[in-house]
Design a protein around this motif. Structure first.
Motif, PDB file in Angstrom:
ATOM      1  N   ARG A  65       2.529  -4.564  -8.702  1.00 58.05           N
ATOM      2  CA  ARG A  65       3.437  -5.364  -9.529  1.00 58.05           C
ATOM      3  C   ARG A  65       2.710  -6.105 -10.635  1.00 58.05           C
ATOM      4  NH1 ARG A  65       8.294  -6.925  -5.320  1.00 58.05           N
ATOM      5  NH2 ARG A  65       7.992  -5.058  -4.064  1.00 58.05           N
ATOM      6  N   ASP A  66       1.452  -6.439 -10.397  1.00 57.18           N
ATOM      7  CA  ASP A  66       0.675  -7.064 -11.465  1.00 57.18           C
ATOM      8  C   ASP A  66       0.517  -6.089 -12.630  1.00 57.18           C
ATOM      9  OD1 ASP A  66       0.331  -9.441 -10.087  1.00 57.18           O
ATOM     10  OD2 ASP A  66      -1.524  -8.769  -9.126  1.00 57.18           O
ATOM     11  N   LEU A  67       0.252  -4.838 -12.299  1.00 58.81           N
ATOM     12  CA  LEU A  67       0.144  -3.808 -13.325  1.00 58.81           C
ATOM     13  C   LEU A  67       1.480  -3.626 -14.038  1.00 58.81           C
ATOM     14  CD1 LEU A  67      -1.150  -1.381 -14.786  1.00 58.81           C
ATOM     15  CD2 LEU A  67      -0.608   0.005 -12.761  1.00 58.81           C
ATOM     16  N   SER A 103      13.997 -11.596 -13.666  1.00 60.33           N
ATOM     17  CA  SER A 103      14.380 -10.256 -13.214  1.00 60.33           C
ATOM     18  C   SER A 103      13.228  -9.492 -12.579  1.00 60.33           C
ATOM     19  CB  SER A 103      14.943  -9.444 -14.389  1.00 60.33           C
ATOM     20  OG  SER A 103      13.931  -9.103 -15.326  1.00 60.33           O
ATOM     21  N   ILE A 104      12.048 -10.090 -12.557  1.00 60.57           N
ATOM     22  CA  ILE A 104      10.907  -9.440 -11.911  1.00 60.57           C
ATOM     23  C   ILE A 104      11.189  -9.165 -10.439  1.00 60.57           C
ATOM     24  CG2 ILE A 104       8.473  -9.742 -11.273  1.00 60.57           C
ATOM     25  CD1 ILE A 104       8.864  -9.135 -14.180  1.00 60.57           C
ATOM     26  N   LYS A 105      12.104  -9.927  -9.862  1.00 57.22           N
ATOM     27  CA  LYS A 105      12.449  -9.700  -8.456  1.00 57.22           C
ATOM     28  C   LYS A 105      13.046  -8.317  -8.231  1.00 57.22           C
ATOM     29  CE  LYS A 105      16.848 -12.143  -9.112  1.00 57.22           C
ATOM     30  NZ  LYS A 105      17.611 -13.376  -8.775  1.00 57.22           N
ATOM     31  N   TYR A 112      11.414  -0.675  -6.803  1.00 55.28           N
ATOM     32  CA  TYR A 112      10.585   0.303  -7.514  1.00 55.28           C
ATOM     33  C   TYR A 112      10.576   1.638  -6.763  1.00 55.28           C
ATOM     34  CZ  TYR A 112       6.847   0.320  -4.026  1.00 55.28           C
ATOM     35  OH  TYR A 112       6.126   0.498  -2.870  1.00 55.28           O
ATOM     36  N   ARG A 113      10.207   2.694  -7.489  1.00 51.34           N
ATOM     37  CA  ARG A 113       9.938   3.988  -6.862  1.00 51.34           C
ATOM     38  C   ARG A 113       8.812   4.662  -7.632  1.00 51.34           C
ATOM     39  NH1 ARG A 113      12.122   8.137  -9.832  1.00 51.34           N
ATOM     40  NH2 ARG A 113      13.720   7.618 -11.365  1.00 51.34           N
ATOM     41  N   ILE A 114       8.034   5.446  -6.943  1.00 51.31           N
ATOM     42  CA  ILE A 114       6.910   6.139  -7.569  1.00 51.31           C
ATOM     43  C   ILE A 114       6.877   7.577  -7.076  1.00 51.31           C
ATOM     44  CG2 ILE A 114       4.426   6.156  -8.015  1.00 51.31           C
ATOM     45  CD1 ILE A 114       4.317   3.227  -7.273  1.00 51.31           C
ATOM     46  N   SER A 115       6.843   8.501  -8.001  1.00 51.53           N
ATOM     47  CA  SER A 115       6.700   9.919  -7.688  1.00 51.53           C
ATOM     48  C   SER A 115       5.930  10.581  -8.827  1.00 51.53           C
ATOM     49  CB  SER A 115       8.074  10.576  -7.490  1.00 51.53           C
ATOM     50  OG  SER A 115       7.915  11.947  -7.189  1.00 51.53           O
ATOM     51  N   ALA A 116       6.664  11.163  -9.787  1.00 53.72           N
ATOM     52  CA  ALA A 116       6.009  11.723 -10.967  1.00 53.72           C
ATOM     53  C   ALA A 116       5.606  10.613 -11.927  1.00 53.72           C
ATOM     54  CB  ALA A 116       6.933  12.710 -11.672  1.00 53.72           C
ATOM     55  N   ASN A 117       6.265   9.457 -11.798  1.00 50.32           N
ATOM     56  CA  ASN A 117       5.951   8.245 -12.558  1.00 50.32           C
ATOM     57  C   ASN A 117       6.199   7.044 -11.654  1.00 50.32           C
ATOM     58  OD1 ASN A 117       5.849   9.269 -15.613  1.00 50.32           O
ATOM     59  ND2 ASN A 117       7.657  10.222 -14.676  1.00 50.32           N
ATOM     60  N   ALA A 118       5.683   5.906 -12.070  1.00 50.15           N
ATOM     61  CA  ALA A 118       6.093   4.648 -11.457  1.00 50.15           C
ATOM     62  C   ALA A 118       7.278   4.136 -12.249  1.00 50.15           C
ATOM     63  CB  ALA A 118       4.952   3.634 -11.492  1.00 50.15           C
ATOM     64  N   VAL A 119       8.336   3.732 -11.551  1.00 44.17           N
ATOM     65  CA  VAL A 119       9.552   3.245 -12.211  1.00 44.17           C
ATOM     66  C   VAL A 119       9.922   1.891 -11.597  1.00 44.17           C
ATOM     67  CG1 VAL A 119      11.971   3.687 -12.722  1.00 44.17           C
ATOM     68  CG2 VAL A 119      10.349   5.596 -12.653  1.00 44.17           C
ATOM     69  N   TYR A 120       9.985   0.851 -12.465  1.00 42.87           N
ATOM     70  CA  TYR A 120      10.306  -0.495 -12.011  1.00 42.87           C
ATOM     71  C   TYR A 120      11.528  -1.020 -12.779  1.00 42.87           C
ATOM     72  CZ  TYR A 120       5.920  -1.006  -9.416  1.00 42.87           C
ATOM     73  OH  TYR A 120       4.891  -0.869  -8.517  1.00 42.87           O
ATOM     74  N   PRO A 121      12.583  -1.401 -12.064  1.00 45.59           N
ATOM     75  CA  PRO A 121      13.760  -1.961 -12.736  1.00 45.59           C
ATOM     76  C   PRO A 121      13.537  -3.423 -13.117  1.00 45.59           C
ATOM     77  CG  PRO A 121      14.131  -1.881 -10.376  1.00 45.59           C
ATOM     78  CD  PRO A 121      12.782  -1.261 -10.610  1.00 45.59           C
TER      79      PRO A 121
END
Length: 327
Positions: free
Chosen positions: A11-13, A27-29, A34-43
């Motif tokens: 999350r720091d990254l 909204s960082i909460k 998050y999900r990570i597969s082909a990319n990291a995706v953070y809402p």
């Protein structure tokens, strides 16, 4: 598929990269989802609207492909196609290249599309027909598309990448044979601008969203787009449908999907007959992505990583069943 060493929550990254865009601080909460597969995706949210930060190490992606992806999405939006919207950064760039203590990363932000993914809703014949219609329209637009600056890679580039990766795995004899088998089969297929062009490659149920209020679909995740036969997208979409319903229901859904597709763009019965070849391509590509992702092994790996390796092993076994067999 990113290498396993990148499949962890950082999350720091994510927050460091996100600072290149505007966002609501509280909204960082949403990073919890998050999900990570082909990319990291953070809402996250900005002005109370949900957006998604997508990032990946620069060593894992090809910049030209990423820029080409964004240019294609922009083109689709000019044609009123329901693709997701790209959000420019504070620096008015759609693609950011960010240097961090964890390495260099490519990053992009997208707005959340409306509705729920097709895998989350009651899947009816009407929805299935609409699903096919949206793929047909996508391919029609693709057949008219002329890239301005950057071009995606092609199925030939994918096969070349697979061959290079297999050099690191000398025991993968059947996989090497599969590359040759598939390449020879594809070389014999007819190719013109009505059956071959830029495809989504991941037009599956989880990447297409249905908005009940407007009775429309929206399409996300163009990250895997490549030049291929349009029937490759059809095969993957039908494979996605088949995995969700029983065999009797699948026959009906398949007919509705093809009917919807042909309302927007033609596909011949001949091209549909080649789908076993495209399925073999899909299986080989998925197999190599998992093989490459899990190449490195460390002592005292955490439980989640061991479990993921087990899932990979089962999936790779399923994907490689046809290796070594004639098409």
């Amino acid at each position: 598929m990113l290498k396993l060493k990148y499949l962890f929550d950082n999350r720091d990254l994510a927050e460091m990269i996100l600072k290149n865009w505007d966002y609501d601080l509280d909204s960082i909460k949403l990073f919890d989802f998050y999900r990570i597969s082909a990319n990291a995706v953070y809402p996250f949210r900005y002005n109370e609207k949900v957006r998604f930060l997508r990032f990946s190490p620069t060593t894992e992606k090809d910049r030209n492909n990423l820029v080409a992806e964004l240019e294609f999405i922009d083109y689709l939006k000019t044609k009123d196609y329901a693709a997701l919207c790209i959000v420019a950064s504070k620096h008015n760039r759609k693609l950011e290249e960010v240097t961090t203590p964890w390495g260099d990363y490519f990053a992009v932000v997208f707005e959340k599309v409306s509705g729920r993914s097709l895998e989350e809703i009651e899947y009816t014949e009407e929805i299935c027909r609409k699903y096919g219609t949206y793929l047909g329209k996508l391919h029609k637009l693709s057949s008219e598309y002329q890239p301005q600056n950057y071009s995606h890679w092609s199925y030939e580039d994918v096969l070349t990448w697979i061959e290079k990766e297999l050099i690191k795995f000398p025991d993968e004899i059947l996989a090497k044979q599969e590359v040759d088998t598939i390449r020879k089969a594809l070389e014999e297929l007819p190719k013109n601008n009505q059956n071959f062009g830029l495809i989504h490659y991941d037009f599956e149920l989880d990447n297409v969203f249905y908005d009940q209020d407007t009775d429309t679909l929206s399409v996300i995740d163009f990250d895997d787009a490549m030049y291929h036969w349009y029937a490759m997208d059809i095969q993957k979409a039908l494979d996605s449908i088949e995995s969700e319903i029983d065999s009797e229901g699948y026959t009906i859904m398949k007919e509705n999907f093809i009917e919807g597709y042909r309302q927007e763009f033609n596909v011949s019965d001949e091209m549909l007959s080649y789908m076993p070849i495209f399925k073999r391509f899909s299986n080989l590509y998925a197999y190599l992505r998992m093989l490459s992702s899990s190449e490195e092994i460390w002592l005292n790996e955490p439980k989640w990583l061991n479990e993921l390796r087990g899932k990979f092993s089962m999936a790779m076994k399923q994907r490689s069943v046809s290796f070594g067999e004639p098409i």
